[in-house]
Design an enzyme around this catalytic site. Sequence first.
Site, PDB file in Angstrom:
ATOM      1  N   HIS A   1      -5.241   7.958  -0.758  1.00 30.14           N
ATOM      2  CA  HIS A   1      -5.557   7.399  -2.073  1.00 30.14           C
ATOM      3  C   HIS A   1      -6.393   6.128  -1.882  1.00 30.14           C
ATOM      4  O   HIS A   1      -6.272   5.447  -0.859  1.00 30.14           O
ATOM      5  CB  HIS A   1      -4.232   7.054  -2.762  1.00 30.14           C
ATOM      6  CG  HIS A   1      -4.346   6.629  -4.183  1.00 30.14           C
ATOM      7  ND1 HIS A   1      -4.703   5.351  -4.540  1.00 30.14           N
ATOM      8  CD2 HIS A   1      -4.138   7.301  -5.341  1.00 30.14           C
ATOM      9  CE1 HIS A   1      -4.709   5.274  -5.864  1.00 30.14           C
ATOM     10  NE2 HIS A   1      -4.374   6.434  -6.377  1.00 30.14           N
TER      11      HIS A   1
ATOM     12  N   ASP B   1       2.184   4.682   2.842  1.00 32.86           N
ATOM     13  CA  ASP B   1       1.969   4.655   1.401  1.00 32.86           C
ATOM     14  C   ASP B   1       2.950   5.678   0.831  1.00 32.86           C
ATOM     15  O   ASP B   1       2.730   6.878   0.930  1.00 32.86           O
ATOM     16  CB  ASP B   1       0.507   5.034   1.113  1.00 32.86           C
ATOM     17  CG  ASP B   1       0.261   5.410  -0.344  1.00 32.86           C
ATOM     18  OD1 ASP B   1       1.205   5.342  -1.150  1.00 32.86           O
ATOM     19  OD2 ASP B   1      -0.875   5.795  -0.659  1.00 32.86           O
TER      20      ASP B   1
ATOM     21  N   GLN C   1       3.801   8.863  -3.297  1.00 26.34           N
ATOM     22  CA  GLN C   1       4.117  10.256  -3.628  1.00 26.34           C
ATOM     23  C   GLN C   1       5.318  10.782  -2.848  1.00 26.34           C
ATOM     24  O   GLN C   1       5.818  11.861  -3.150  1.00 26.34           O
ATOM     25  CB  GLN C   1       2.901  11.170  -3.341  1.00 26.34           C
ATOM     26  CG  GLN C   1       1.639  10.803  -4.073  1.00 26.34           C
ATOM     27  CD  GLN C   1       1.752  10.963  -5.582  1.00 26.34           C
ATOM     28  OE1 GLN C   1       2.650  11.620  -6.098  1.00 26.34           O
ATOM     29  NE2 GLN C   1       0.847  10.318  -6.316  1.00 26.34           N
TER      30      GLN C   1
ATOM     31  N   LYS D   1       6.565   6.181 -10.666  1.00 22.67           N
ATOM     32  CA  LYS D   1       6.433   7.572 -10.221  1.00 22.67           C
ATOM     33  C   LYS D   1       7.799   8.185  -9.910  1.00 22.67           C
ATOM     34  O   LYS D   1       7.900   9.328  -9.493  1.00 22.67           O
ATOM     35  CB  LYS D   1       5.525   7.656  -9.003  1.00 22.67           C
ATOM     36  CG  LYS D   1       4.045   7.361  -9.320  1.00 22.67           C
ATOM     37  CD  LYS D   1       3.169   7.709  -8.149  1.00 22.67           C
ATOM     38  CE  LYS D   1       1.861   6.952  -8.114  1.00 22.67           C
ATOM     39  NZ  LYS D   1       0.852   7.418  -9.055  1.00 22.67           N
TER      40      LYS D   1
ATOM     41  N   CYS E   1      -8.516   9.543  -7.554  1.00 22.04           N
ATOM     42  CA  CYS E   1      -8.625   8.314  -6.741  1.00 22.04           C
ATOM     43  C   CYS E   1      -8.800   8.618  -5.263  1.00 22.04           C
ATOM     44  O   CYS E   1      -8.493   7.811  -4.406  1.00 22.04           O
ATOM     45  CB  CYS E   1      -7.421   7.398  -6.917  1.00 22.04           C
ATOM     46  SG  CYS E   1      -7.357   6.656  -8.531  1.00 22.04           S
TER      47      CYS E   1
END
Lengths: 141, 397
Positions: B111, B188, B191, B214, B352
């Site tokens: 991302h 990261d 997700q 999220k 993104c």
Amino acid sequence: MDSSTKREVILEHYQNPVNRVTDDVEGYVKVNSNNESCIDNINLFIKFNDNKIEDIKFSGEACAISTASTSIMIQNLIGMDIDEALDYINNFTKMLNDEEYEAKDFKDAVVFDETYKQANRRTCVTLPYKGIIKAIEDYKK
Amino acid sequence: MNREDFPIINDNLIYFDNAATTLKPNVVIDAIDDYYKNYSVNIHRGEYDLSFKADQAYANARLTVAKFINADEKSIVFTKGTTDSLNMIVDGYFKDHLNKDDEVLITKSEHASNVLPWFNLAKTNGIKVSFIELNDDLTLSLDNIKNSITDNTKVISLAGITNVIGDIRPIKEICELAHSKGILVVEDGAQSVPHIKTDVKESNIDFLAFSGHKLCGPTGIGVLYIKPSLIDEFKSVEFGGGMNESFDSVDEVYLKEAPTRFEAGTPNIAGAIGLASAIKYIESIGLDKIHEYECELKEYLVSKLSNIEHIKVINPNTKSGIIAVTIDDIFPQDVGYYLNKYNICVRTGNHCDKLLKDLIGVRNTLRISLYFYNTKEEIDKLVELLSDKNKIISEMI
């Protein structure tokens, strides 16, 4: 114009747009136009001559409405002098925003006379106009 | 499952944009509402009972987050979200620990938030950002990581689950490999944390970033995890109230202990309380159960889409709830508008991830991202609408 005819006109311009190119055009002013909230991204190539819009071509990827709007805009603006073009754009924008506007011959652009009812698609229609206005303003300078 | 917990969910809404943000259950809305209605005062002042209550709620929120990812409380910093956390990792730690020609390894399926902070550091510090090669199916293998490591590699920064391809990266094995060569690893977790169990001690990750919104929490709150051994070297990037112990002059500024010294100003108290509530809610369902159900839904969707000639699934085999597709001769955004007419929310675009276009050959896709409250009936409706190309074309404008 009824809604099915409007759809046909939009689809025709989307599938067979006027003056679409794949590469940059030499000797033309290039201006990019994109929408912050979506993925439409087009380049306009404009040829000015003696305060007149002599030609416009475009490249890039955009949704059906943006592509059709670009194609129709190109068809209508070629040959206009720049003040006439700005006046046309001003009135067209008023129509889009459901404001009072001076009746013009919008030709195929009348397909967008009810777009104000769909706020999220108005930005699709205005995409190429953002670019051409910038190009005209730069040319005027 | 658990659809009744979400006030926004009804028969007229099909929400398939969960990789962008998730819907909020009543328990989260109620927790935030309770703070604003009943004890909406600042923290860090114990003189009056209400403040003590807010203080306790904020501290408990940190404890809830810590337990959720098996971390120590002092390692948990509240931020604005994943992007903020990743920028803090780069600015607070790596800016001072990387020199010219040091190398950061990322991939082309990261991302923007895990690309641009590194690009920015490359501009200012002269570090090098290199891309680990991906497999043909756009997943990442340990061998490719091994082959990409050079003597200059100092950091590997990767999504735990990528946001378009949806592949799960083997973070524990990556950390083992990296640490054996003195390389630090950044995850990261935007997700991954909401969908699969994350255990920072088991994976031995050095830095982790994730967002509250999220995982059914509120927007504007996220988490930065810093491994205990790296905290002392991690600099504060924002200065102000709440994070200082005392100050008299430029040379006499004394900061509080971590994590407080990383949280300048009045923090997002309501956000932290809402996030803690979301985590407890997710834990009550169970991440294993959530992941298993998402994979079942994805398999169901992919099997149905594979029968439709004009649709190509970019990532049929990755084990998550993310499916990216293209539709022959139709711009993805037009399909998005078409589905919107049936109250189906999907994401179209590059999500993104502007580097991935080189690898998948198209700039934009339509992404369907699932969560535990989605159903097979919703998928049936989507598939029915996507299966008729002429209907899409005639109704997309």
